[in-house]
Write a protein that holds these residues in place. Structure first.
Motif, PDB file in Angstrom:
ATOM      1  N   GLY A   5     -43.730  19.304   0.144  1.00 19.30           N
ATOM      2  CA  GLY A   5     -43.119  18.235   0.930  1.00 19.30           C
ATOM      3  C   GLY A   5     -44.158  17.403   1.660  1.00 19.30           C
ATOM      4  O   GLY A   5     -44.117  16.167   1.648  1.00 19.30           O
ATOM      5  N   TYR A   6     -45.105  18.077   2.297  1.00 22.31           N
ATOM      6  CA  TYR A   6     -46.169  17.360   3.017  1.00 22.31           C
ATOM      7  C   TYR A   6     -47.040  16.587   2.030  1.00 22.31           C
ATOM      8  O   TYR A   6     -47.448  15.448   2.287  1.00 22.31           O
ATOM      9  N   PHE A   7     -47.310  17.210   0.879  1.00 25.71           N
ATOM     10  CA  PHE A   7     -48.090  16.529  -0.155  1.00 25.71           C
ATOM     11  C   PHE A   7     -47.392  15.234  -0.579  1.00 25.71           C
ATOM     12  O   PHE A   7     -48.029  14.180  -0.705  1.00 25.71           O
ATOM     13  N   SER A   8     -46.081  15.287  -0.798  1.00 24.84           N
ATOM     14  CA  SER A   8     -45.328  14.101  -1.222  1.00 24.84           C
ATOM     15  C   SER A   8     -45.372  13.011  -0.153  1.00 24.84           C
ATOM     16  O   SER A   8     -45.484  11.817  -0.467  1.00 24.84           O
ATOM     17  N   THR A   9     -45.300  13.421   1.115  1.00 23.53           N
ATOM     18  CA  THR A   9     -45.359  12.456   2.213  1.00 23.53           C
ATOM     19  C   THR A   9     -46.702  11.732   2.231  1.00 23.53           C
ATOM     20  O   THR A   9     -46.767  10.502   2.349  1.00 23.53           O
ATOM     21  N   VAL A  10     -47.792  12.500   2.104  1.00 22.00           N
ATOM     22  CA  VAL A  10     -49.144  11.909   2.106  1.00 22.00           C
ATOM     23  C   VAL A  10     -49.328  11.012   0.885  1.00 22.00           C
ATOM     24  O   VAL A  10     -49.890   9.909   0.976  1.00 22.00           O
ATOM     25  N   PHE A  11     -48.831  11.458  -0.269  1.00 19.56           N
ATOM     26  CA  PHE A  11     -48.981  10.685  -1.505  1.00 19.56           C
ATOM     27  C   PHE A  11     -48.252   9.338  -1.387  1.00 19.56           C
ATOM     28  O   PHE A  11     -48.803   8.296  -1.763  1.00 19.56           O
ATOM     29  N   LYS A  12     -47.020   9.363  -0.860  1.00 23.83           N
ATOM     30  CA  LYS A  12     -46.257   8.118  -0.735  1.00 23.83           C
ATOM     31  C   LYS A  12     -46.912   7.172   0.270  1.00 23.83           C
ATOM     32  O   LYS A  12     -46.947   5.949   0.065  1.00 23.83           O
ATOM     33  N   LYS A  13     -47.425   7.714   1.347  1.00 18.82           N
ATOM     34  CA  LYS A  13     -48.118   6.884   2.338  1.00 18.82           C
ATOM     35  C   LYS A  13     -49.347   6.230   1.717  1.00 18.82           C
ATOM     36  O   LYS A  13     -49.695   5.086   2.039  1.00 18.82           O
ATOM     37  N   HIS A  14     -49.968   6.960   0.791  1.00 19.95           N
ATOM     38  CA  HIS A  14     -51.209   6.488   0.178  1.00 19.95           C
ATOM     39  C   HIS A  14     -50.949   5.453  -0.913  1.00 19.95           C
ATOM     40  O   HIS A  14     -51.668   4.449  -1.013  1.00 19.95           O
ATOM     41  N   PHE A  15     -49.925   5.693  -1.761  1.00 18.70           N
ATOM     42  CA  PHE A  15     -49.709   4.845  -2.940  1.00 18.70           C
ATOM     43  C   PHE A  15     -48.381   4.087  -2.934  1.00 18.70           C
ATOM     44  O   PHE A  15     -48.127   3.298  -3.840  1.00 18.70           O
ATOM     45  N   GLY A  16     -47.520   4.345  -1.944  1.00 19.85           N
ATOM     46  CA  GLY A  16     -46.244   3.640  -1.890  1.00 19.85           C
ATOM     47  C   GLY A  16     -45.200   4.199  -2.832  1.00 19.85           C
ATOM     48  O   GLY A  16     -44.126   3.605  -2.998  1.00 19.85           O
ATOM     49  N   GLN A  17     -45.493   5.323  -3.462  1.00 18.71           N
ATOM     50  CA  GLN A  17     -44.558   5.994  -4.368  1.00 18.71           C
ATOM     51  C   GLN A  17     -44.628   7.494  -4.112  1.00 18.71           C
ATOM     52  O   GLN A  17     -45.678   8.020  -3.732  1.00 18.71           O
ATOM     53  N   THR A  18     -43.514   8.177  -4.353  1.00 25.99           N
ATOM     54  CA  THR A  18     -43.557   9.636  -4.320  1.00 25.99           C
ATOM     55  C   THR A  18     -44.249  10.117  -5.594  1.00 25.99           C
ATOM     56  O   THR A  18     -44.353   9.361  -6.574  1.00 25.99           O
ATOM     57  N   PRO A  19     -44.725  11.352  -5.623  1.00 23.22           N
ATOM     58  CA  PRO A  19     -45.324  11.886  -6.850  1.00 23.22           C
ATOM     59  C   PRO A  19     -44.389  11.793  -8.056  1.00 23.22           C
ATOM     60  O   PRO A  19     -44.825  11.474  -9.163  1.00 23.22           O
ATOM     61  N   VAL A  20     -43.079  12.058  -7.859  1.00 21.77           N
ATOM     62  CA  VAL A  20     -42.117  11.985  -8.962  1.00 21.77           C
ATOM     63  C   VAL A  20     -42.004  10.544  -9.462  1.00 21.77           C
ATOM     64  O   VAL A  20     -41.982  10.279 -10.671  1.00 21.77           O
ATOM     65  N   GLU A  21     -41.931   9.585  -8.529  1.00 24.76           N
ATOM     66  CA  GLU A  21     -41.835   8.178  -8.924  1.00 24.76           C
ATOM     67  C   GLU A  21     -43.083   7.736  -9.671  1.00 24.76           C
ATOM     68  O   GLU A  21     -43.001   7.002 -10.670  1.00 24.76           O
ATOM     69  N   TYR A  22     -44.225   8.176  -9.203  1.00 22.04           N
ATOM     70  CA  TYR A  22     -45.463   7.811  -9.891  1.00 22.04           C
ATOM     71  C   TYR A  22     -45.490   8.399 -11.299  1.00 22.04           C
ATOM     72  O   TYR A  22     -45.851   7.709 -12.259  1.00 22.04           O
ATOM     73  N   ARG A  23     -45.096   9.657 -11.436  1.00 23.44           N
ATOM     74  CA  ARG A  23     -45.087  10.304 -12.763  1.00 23.44           C
ATOM     75  C   ARG A  23     -44.144   9.566 -13.705  1.00 23.44           C
ATOM     76  O   ARG A  23     -44.473   9.335 -14.875  1.00 23.44           O
ATOM     77  N   ASN A  24     -42.977   9.189 -13.220  1.00 26.48           N
ATOM     78  CA  ASN A  24     -42.022   8.473 -14.070  1.00 26.48           C
ATOM     79  C   ASN A  24     -42.542   7.096 -14.477  1.00 26.48           C
ATOM     80  O   ASN A  24     -42.240   6.599 -15.564  1.00 26.48           O
ATOM     81  N   SER A  25     -43.346   6.494 -13.609  1.00 20.31           N
ATOM     82  CA  SER A  25     -43.850   5.143 -13.895  1.00 20.31           C
ATOM     83  C   SER A  25     -44.909   5.118 -14.980  1.00 20.31           C
ATOM     84  O   SER A  25     -45.169   4.060 -15.575  1.00 20.31           O
ATOM     85  N   ILE A  26     -45.522   6.259 -15.277  1.00 17.43           N
ATOM     86  CA  ILE A  26     -46.585   6.286 -16.290  1.00 17.43           C
ATOM     87  C   ILE A  26     -46.109   6.858 -17.610  1.00 17.43           C
ATOM     88  O   ILE A  26     -46.887   7.058 -18.525  1.00 17.43           O
ATOM     89  N   GLU A  27     -44.828   7.169 -17.724  1.00 15.95           N
ATOM     90  CA  GLU A  27     -44.287   7.704 -18.980  1.00 15.95           C
ATOM     91  C   GLU A  27     -44.254   6.610 -20.051  1.00 15.95           C
ATOM     92  O   GLU A  27     -44.037   5.439 -19.771  1.00 15.95           O
TER      93      GLU A  27
END
Length: 528
Positions: free
Chosen positions: A506-528
């Motif tokens: 959960g904390y990882f996802s928060t930091v990732f979204k703050k950094h890139f504007g996407q959650t890890p799941v959203e980022y993964r889906n965007s590169i499929e």
């Protein structure tokens, strides 16, 4: 490509030699045989691509040979020559490993066509094998890659704060190794080629690594890893647990038999001592290398179990290791020499193997320090190699000590330059360390202890030279690595979080979204 001719009539074999310009077609006849049994015996010692065999021969006919060859040497292509009356029988034998069949008497153009088909098939298989090896770079799990890197770290580098090491092991799903009472045993496996063809070893190196990983998966509590310092070698570490049916001899047998069967490679295996706990991992690893170093020259397969016993070699204490480390990092060459002479200079009452074990421990320590300060220069690498060679020779105590002292002096001079430089060299070393250990729990206090500098000075100097403070740099590094790991669909989000140093997804996802504007799941889906 190499060929064996098999026929019980010598005139037929001579005729086959004359029907084809073998060299022009890319083939070389390396031997002849009068029956299938003789061919099987030849194949034990000769690397061959194609066997051309008559159907009817005494002792073992062509079809029986093809069946046996397919079982023991599946990569070899078999062409059977037969009379018209045997045509249907030979055709039905295609499922037994026969790749082609020709009616006797064989016309030159038919033999040429068959050889060209076989050559193309072999070339296609080799090309696919190369492509498979390249594909494995993408399919190969990032988690497994990081596991292997961390296992190498455990046997090569200095282990500070064991509680953090154990936490990292749990994050990487290597929980069993975090147990204080864990018992493990190491194997060192070297591949050798009977025709002394280094290019073939290079071609088969990646497939052999994949093969070792698969074998490790089949044995519970067993992992393989690779040390770039040792060419053509894979290392295994196996948990010794009474509840698991882990017999090191089964692992040895499987590696040797299948390396011969699938790759036609010889293997030389060194079996290490059984050791207890994380602090003895390096001891167990070095003992497997020492066993391997007792092997004979040549390409025949060997298993060597001459590990250092506890009485002989397990006297390299953590306190003594810390003393040697301090002498290097405090640029105290005199203290290093005195400490070294304490364990290696009075060798009259110790065995050659015990001396070699302690010398290897010192060499690993020096190599680890060179890596930590990012000073693995050509001179240092050459001295490390010369010293390792002298240890393996097991015949010159003074030469080994000379190389260790020479290596320590080179490293101390580099550390001195780092200490008294403007700070850039030291910061470069620290950044290099962070780039390799970003997934571990790292703090300024840990780095200050590791590099023997004041934490306040480290914080200020790091920001001045890197352009951002330590915590921001580490977060940015972890986030960029997370993006790479998210491309691997085999990894769960919690796995990615653990790989980059977060214990909470959960904390990882928060930091990732703050950094890139996407959650890890959203980022993964965007590169499929």
């Amino acid at each position: 490509m190499k060929v064996i001719l098999a026929d019980d009539e010598i005139q037929v074999r001579k005729g086959l030699r004359m029907k084809v310009d073998w060299k022009e077609e890319g083939f070389q006849i390396v031997d002849e045989a009068s029956n299938g049994q003789e061919v099987l015996e030849l194949l034990q010692n000769i690397k061959v691509d194609v066997v051309i065999t008559d159907m009817r021969m005494p002792i073992m006919d062509g079809v029986e040979f093809a069946k046996r060859c397919h079982q023991d040497f599946p990569t070899i292509k078999v062409i059977v020559l037969s009379g018209y009356s045997d045509f249907d029988y030979v055709r039905s034998s295609m499922k037994e490993g026969v790749r082609d069949y020709l009616l006797k008497p064989v016309a030159p153009d038919e033999l040429n066509d068959a050889l060209r088909r076989i050559r193309k098939e072999i070339e296609d298989e080799r090309r696919k094998q190369g492509e498979l090896a390249k594909m494995s770079q993408f399919v190969y799990s990032h988690l497994q890659e990081v596991q292997e890197q961390y296992l190498l770290h455990l046997v090569k580098d200095e282990l500070l704060q064991l509680n953090l090491v154990k936490d990292r092991l749990r994050q990487l799903h290597l929980d069993n190794f975090a147990n204080e009472n864990v018992k493990v045993q190491f194997l060192t496996v070297e591949i050798r080629e009977d025709n002394n063809n280094p290019n073939r070893l290079k071609e088969l190196w990646q497939p052999f690594q994949m093969f070792c990983r698969e074998i490790a998966k089949e044995h519970r509590g067993t992992y393989s890893f690779y040390n770039p310092s040792y060419a053509n070698m894979v290392h295994f570490v196996q948990l010794i647990d009474l509840d698991l049916e882990n017999d090191i001899s089964n692992l040895v047998k499987k590696v040797q038999q299948n390396a011969k069967r699938f790759f036609s490679l010889e293997t030389v295996i060194g079996i290490g001592s059984i050791v207890n706990g994380l602090i003895e991992f390096r001891t167990g690893y070095i003992s497997s290398l020492l066993s391997w170093s007792q092997s004979q020259l040549g390409s025949h397969s060997q298993v060597i179990d001459q590990a250092v016993t506890r009485e002989e070699g397990f006297n390299f204490s953590p306190d003594f290791e810390r003393r040697l480390t301090n002498s290097i990092e405090n640029v105290d060459f005199k203290m290093f020499k005195e400490s070294l002479n304490t364990v290696l200079g009075e060798g009259d009452n110790q065995s050659v193997l015990s001396f070699s074990f302690v010398a290897n421990r010192v060499l690993f320590l020096l190599g680890s320090l060179a890596k930590k300060y990012d000073i693995e220069t050509n001179d240092i690498q050459k001295t490390i190699w010369n010293c390792q060679q002298s240890i393996w020779e097991l015949c010159s105590q003074s030469k080994v000590i000379k190389y260790l002292v020479q290596l320590a002096q080179l490293i101390i001079e580099k550390v001195r330059m780092t200490r008294f430089s403007s700070g850039k060299v030291l910061m470069d070393s620290i950044r290099h360390y962070l780039d390799e250990h970003y997934g571990s729990e790292i703090s300024l206090s840990l780095l200050s202890e590791l590099f023997h500098i004041n934490s306040a000075y480290l914080s200020e100097t790091f920001k001045n030279h890197v352009g951002q403070n330590f915590s921001d740099y580490l977060v940015n590094l972890r986030m960029e690595k997370a993006k790479q790991f998210l491309k691997d669909k085999h990894l769960k989000i919690i796995d990615v979080a653990n790989l980059v140093g977060f214990s909470n997804s959960g904390y990882f996802s928060t930091v990732f979204k703050k950094h890139f504007g996407q959650t890890p799941v959203e980022y993964r889906n965007s590169i499929e």
